[in-house]
Each structure stands twice: as structure tokens, then as C-alpha cells.
Design an enzyme around this catalytic site. Structure first.
Site, mmCIF file in Angstrom:
data_model
loop_
_atom_site.group_PDB
_atom_site.id
_atom_site.type_symbol
_atom_site.label_atom_id
_atom_site.label_comp_id
_atom_site.label_asym_id
_atom_site.label_seq_id
_atom_site.Cartn_x
_atom_site.Cartn_y
_atom_site.Cartn_z
ATOM 1 N N LYS A 1 -4.668 -1.539 16.035
ATOM 2 C CA LYS A 1 -5.374 -0.609 15.461
ATOM 3 C C LYS A 1 -6.332 -0.295 15.461
ATOM 4 C CE LYS A 1 -3.051 -1.770 11.408
ATOM 5 N NZ LYS A 1 -1.802 -0.801 11.423
ATOM 6 N N ASN B 1 2.185 4.744 7.498
ATOM 7 C CA ASN B 1 1.354 3.542 7.245
ATOM 8 C C ASN B 1 2.199 1.775 7.231
ATOM 9 O OD1 ASN B 1 0.326 1.874 4.998
ATOM 10 N ND2 ASN B 1 2.067 1.823 4.024
ATOM 11 N N ILE C 1 0.712 -0.818 0.234
ATOM 12 C CA ILE C 1 0.027 -0.537 -0.436
ATOM 13 C C ILE C 1 1.032 1.352 0.211
ATOM 14 C CG2 ILE C 1 -1.107 1.439 1.316
ATOM 15 C CD1 ILE C 1 -2.516 -1.316 2.225
ATOM 16 N N ILE D 1 -6.824 -5.549 1.592
ATOM 17 C CA ILE D 1 -6.414 -4.941 0.287
ATOM 18 C C ILE D 1 -5.336 -6.239 -0.316
ATOM 19 C CG2 ILE D 1 -4.678 -2.820 -0.451
ATOM 20 C CD1 ILE D 1 -8.156 -2.108 0.632
ATOM 21 N N THR E 1 -1.755 -6.933 -0.820
ATOM 22 C CA THR E 1 -0.510 -6.973 -0.873
ATOM 23 C C THR E 1 0.016 -8.023 -0.856
ATOM 24 O OG1 THR E 1 0.105 -5.966 1.143
ATOM 25 C CG2 THR E 1 -1.276 -4.691 -0.412
ATOM 26 N N TYR F 1 -2.933 -7.599 16.811
ATOM 27 C CA TYR F 1 -3.598 -7.206 15.990
ATOM 28 C C TYR F 1 -4.373 -6.223 15.794
ATOM 29 C CZ TYR F 1 -3.747 -5.102 10.254
ATOM 30 O OH TYR F 1 -3.821 -4.449 9.122
ATOM 31 N N SER G 1 -7.651 0.815 10.035
ATOM 32 C CA SER G 1 -7.290 -0.967 9.278
ATOM 33 C C SER G 1 -9.209 -1.337 10.068
ATOM 34 C CB SER G 1 -6.694 -1.809 9.926
ATOM 35 O OG SER G 1 -7.837 -3.806 9.602
HETATM 36 P P1 NDP Z 1 2.950 -5.073 3.473
HETATM 37 O O1 NDP Z 1 4.034 -5.410 4.323
HETATM 38 O O2 NDP Z 1 3.486 -5.185 2.077
HETATM 39 O O3 NDP Z 1 4.727 -3.547 3.953
HETATM 40 C C1 NDP Z 1 4.387 -3.552 5.301
HETATM 41 C C2 NDP Z 1 5.624 -2.106 4.772
HETATM 42 O O4 NDP Z 1 6.061 -1.885 6.345
HETATM 43 C C3 NDP Z 1 7.203 -2.982 4.213
HETATM 44 O O5 NDP Z 1 6.974 -1.416 3.243
HETATM 45 C C4 NDP Z 1 8.047 -2.511 5.783
HETATM 46 O O6 NDP Z 1 9.405 -2.315 4.804
HETATM 47 C C5 NDP Z 1 7.667 -1.350 6.545
HETATM 48 N N1 NDP Z 1 7.309 -1.587 8.223
HETATM 49 C C6 NDP Z 1 7.791 -2.618 8.741
HETATM 50 N N2 NDP Z 1 7.936 -2.961 9.789
HETATM 51 C C7 NDP Z 1 8.383 -1.479 9.861
HETATM 52 C C8 NDP Z 1 9.463 -0.565 10.817
HETATM 53 N N3 NDP Z 1 9.460 -0.924 12.243
HETATM 54 N N4 NDP Z 1 10.177 0.472 10.834
HETATM 55 C C9 NDP Z 1 10.303 1.133 9.025
HETATM 56 N N5 NDP Z 1 9.338 0.493 8.167
HETATM 57 C C10 NDP Z 1 8.770 -0.766 8.250
HETATM 58 O O7 NDP Z 1 2.228 -4.582 3.993
HETATM 59 P P2 NDP Z 1 1.284 -3.926 3.663
HETATM 60 O O8 NDP Z 1 1.045 -2.716 2.274
HETATM 61 O O9 NDP Z 1 -0.405 -4.667 3.508
HETATM 62 O O10 NDP Z 1 0.554 -2.780 5.271
HETATM 63 C C11 NDP Z 1 0.956 -1.090 5.025
HETATM 64 C C12 NDP Z 1 -0.360 -0.737 6.320
HETATM 65 O O11 NDP Z 1 -1.362 -1.161 6.261
HETATM 66 C C13 NDP Z 1 0.388 -1.545 7.305
HETATM 67 O O12 NDP Z 1 0.291 -1.216 8.450
HETATM 68 C C14 NDP Z 1 -1.529 -2.023 7.662
HETATM 69 O O13 NDP Z 1 -1.223 -3.635 9.160
HETATM 70 C C15 NDP Z 1 -1.819 -1.775 6.781
HETATM 71 N N6 NDP Z 1 -3.256 -2.799 6.641
HETATM 72 C C16 NDP Z 1 -2.936 -3.751 5.286
HETATM 73 C C17 NDP Z 1 -4.357 -4.627 5.333
HETATM 74 C C18 NDP Z 1 -3.984 -5.304 4.037
HETATM 75 O O14 NDP Z 1 -5.286 -6.189 4.303
HETATM 76 N N7 NDP Z 1 -3.360 -5.741 3.227
HETATM 77 C C19 NDP Z 1 -5.638 -4.018 5.467
HETATM 78 C C20 NDP Z 1 -5.810 -3.138 5.868
HETATM 79 C C21 NDP Z 1 -4.525 -2.315 6.775
HETATM 80 P P3 NDP Z 1 10.493 -2.898 5.763
HETATM 81 O O15 NDP Z 1 9.942 -4.052 6.552
HETATM 82 O O16 NDP Z 1 11.949 -2.736 4.893
HETATM 83 O O17 NDP Z 1 11.069 -1.704 6.445
#
Ligand code: NDP
Length: 255
Positions: A166, A94, A24, A195, A197, A162, A147
Site C-alpha cells: 500500500k 480496488n 468496498i 472498513i 467488509t 500488505y 490504505s
Molecule cells: P474483499 O476481500 O471484500 O474484496 C476484494 C475484491 O478483490 C474481491 O472482489 C476479489 O474478487 C477481488 N480480487 C482479489 N484478488 C484479485 C485479482 N487477482 N484479480 C481480480 N480481482 C481480485 O476486500 P475489501 O473490499 O475489504 O478490500 C478492497 C480493497 O480495499 C483492497 O485493496 C483492500 O486492501 C483495501 N482496503 C480495505 C480495508 C478494509 O478494512 N476492508 C481498509 C483499507 C483498504 P475475486 O476473489 O473474485 O477475484
């Protein structure tokens, strides 16, 4: 300037996207860049691919390595943003993780990891951004990623940490929104449903099959379907919208 640019254009603004290396965050970073903002991205493993995608479209972006749970990392990233972009107008807070485990199986370390990244991490980033905006007299917009799991309990997978993280994001958002009204800073949360992803695509098929009858639209959302919501909250035209939680879930939470 077109009417849409006047309403939602972000030219001259700088937007920080945490977790913008994939999923996302990557899609929204691209969308904010197309709306005119310069993009700073924070993640632990870098976001070179997102930067290249944005530059290919004629936008401006850079990637910073930082862990949102570490105050020192976040403060350093904020200082770098001010050095490079001279301002910070929008934060898409995010970065997040999810662990599917029943409460009886999950360890306290796993509970802490999820709360630490999803709730405390967003608090650390929002607080650091709020400080920068207040210091530079910028009436910015912070959009915290929540979320639908912040208001409902998903089934059949168990993910108490989780869901709790949220729910915390939604009420933290309201709290910061009220606290920072006097500075003109707006704080809202975004609550997507499922979503597609990397976080959810690797989910076993039997789990996804169990979700579909519960989603009135009978499909997962696409990251692109969140871009307009974030641009709306980022733009000056949402000036009277603060402390709200914008649900984008294909009707999941309607019944
Ligand atoms: P992804 O796993 O695809 O991406 C998560 C991102 O967060 C990565 O870029 C990761 O990069 C980064 N990240 C994780 N931990 C850390 C940290 N400690 N510091 C910095 N960066 C961090 O997840 P989504 O795109 O699916 O989700 C994004 C957000 O949307 C989340 O908050 C999720 O809870 C929320 N969400 C997602 C839904 C879904 O269905 N996908 C539904 C509702 C909400 P890196 O590991 O390199 O740090």
C-alpha cells in the site's frame, strides 16, 4: 440538472471497478452507478450479484472475469469495455488481498502474492487504462485503492507485505499523476482505515477488540462511507486534485 448532478454527476461516463464482486468494490460500484456511470466490473470469480444490485436500482453494469495480475486478462477486459461502452472515464483500482503473518512466518510466495495483486496488479490496470484513455483522448480519473497501512504500521497484527504494497500504491499514484498530467489524466489514491467488509469482518474478535481503542471514532468504517470520496475524485470537479492520497480512517492516523 440539479446543482449536485452538475458538480458530481457521472452520466455518460463509464467506470471500471476492479474487485467489485463484494466488499468496498461492490458498494462503490453501486454508488458510481447511482451517480450515473455505466459500470464494468473485473474480478476472478465474477460479480453477478453486484450487476443485479445495480440493475435493480435502474443502473447499467456488466461483469468481466479477469485476474489483475495477468496482463493478457486485463488487456482483454479493456478491449471488451471499449467494445461495449465505447469509452473509459473512471477506474476504481480496488482489487486487493491481505495476509496476516509475521515476517518470520510468512513465505516469500505469500509476500509475492500480496505485492503481485495489490501493487503490480494496480499498476497493470492503471497502465492499461492510461493507454486506453490516451488513445481515445479521454481526460479520465484513476483512483487507486491504498490504505492507511501505506503510511502507518498496524498493530497488533503483522502484515509487512500488505503495508509495503500500500505504501507502494501511494507513491506509484504520485508518479503516474505527474507522468500523465500532459494527457489530462488524474491519478489519486484512497486510504481507508478499518472498513467492515468480508476482508475484515472474518477477523478474530480479539484482534478487532485490540483495534477499537486505537481508532478515535471507536468503530470500523462502513463501505458506504467511501462512496462520496470516490465520486468526488471521479468527477470533473476534482480537476485540480491529482497525486493526492485521500485518507478516510476515523482519525486513526492523526496521532
Ligand atoms: P474483499 O476481500 O471484500 O474484496 C476484494 C475484491 O478483490 C474481491 O472482489 C476479489 O474478487 C477481488 N480480487 C482479489 N484478488 C484479485 C485479482 N487477482 N484479480 C481480480 N480481482 C481480485 O476486500 P475489501 O473490499 O475489504 O478490500 C478492497 C480493497 O480495499 C483492497 O485493496 C483492500 O486492501 C483495501 N482496503 C480495505 C480495508 C478494509 O478494512 N476492508 C481498509 C483499507 C483498504 P475475486 O476473489 O473474485 O477475484
Amino acid at each position: 440538472m440539479s446543482y449536485l448532478d452538475e458538480l458530481f454527476g457521472l452520466k455518460g461516463k463509464t467506470a471500471l471497478v476492479t474487485g467489485g464482486g463484494r466488499g468496498i468494490g461492490q458498494t462503490v460500484a453501486l454508488g458510481l452507478a447511482k451517480a450515473g456511470a455505466e459500470i464494468a466490473i473485473i474480478s476472478r470469480s465474477g460479480a453477478d450479484e453486484t450487476v443485479k444490485l445495480i440493475e435493480k436500482e435502474g443502473g447499467k453494469a456488466y461483469s468481466l472475469i479477469a485476474d489483475v495480475t495477468k496482463e493478457a486478462d486485463v488487456d482483454k477486459a479493456m478491449a471488451e469495455i471499449i467494445k461495449r461502452s465505447k469509452r473509459l472515464d473512471v477506474v476504481f483500482n480496488n482489487a486487493g488481498v491481505c495476509i496476516h503473518k509475521s515476517t518470520l512466518e510468512a513465505s516469500i510466495a505469500e509476500w509475492r502474492e500480496v505485492i503481485d495483486i495489490n501493487l503490480t496488479g494496480e499498476y497493470i490496470v492503471a497502465r492499461a487504462a492510461g493507454r486506453v484513455m490516451i488513445e481515445h483522448k479521454i481526460e479520465g480519473s484513476i483512483i487507486n485503492m491504498a490504505s492507511m497501512s501505506g503510511t502507518i504500521v498496524n498493530i497488533p497484527q503483522w502484515q509487512a507485505s500488505y503495508n509495503a504494497s500500500k505504501a507502494g500504491v501511494i507513491h506509484m499514484t504520485r508518479s503516474l499523476a505527474v507522468e500523465w498530467c500532459e494527457h489530462g489524466i488524474r491519478v489519486n489514491s484512497l486510504s481507508p482505515g478499518y472498513i467492515a467488509t468480508p476482508m475484515s469482518v472474518d477477523t478474530p474478535a480479539e484482534l478487532k477488540n485490540a483495534w477499537m481503542p486505537l481508532i478515535p471514532q471507536h468503530r470500523m468504517g462502513k463501505p458506504e462511507e467511501l462512496v462520496g470520496a470516490v465520486i468526488y475524485l471521479a468527477s470533473g470537479k476534482s480537476g485540480y486534485t491529482s497525486g493526492s492520497d485521500l485518507i478516510v480512517d476515523g482519525c486513526y492516523t492523526c496521532f
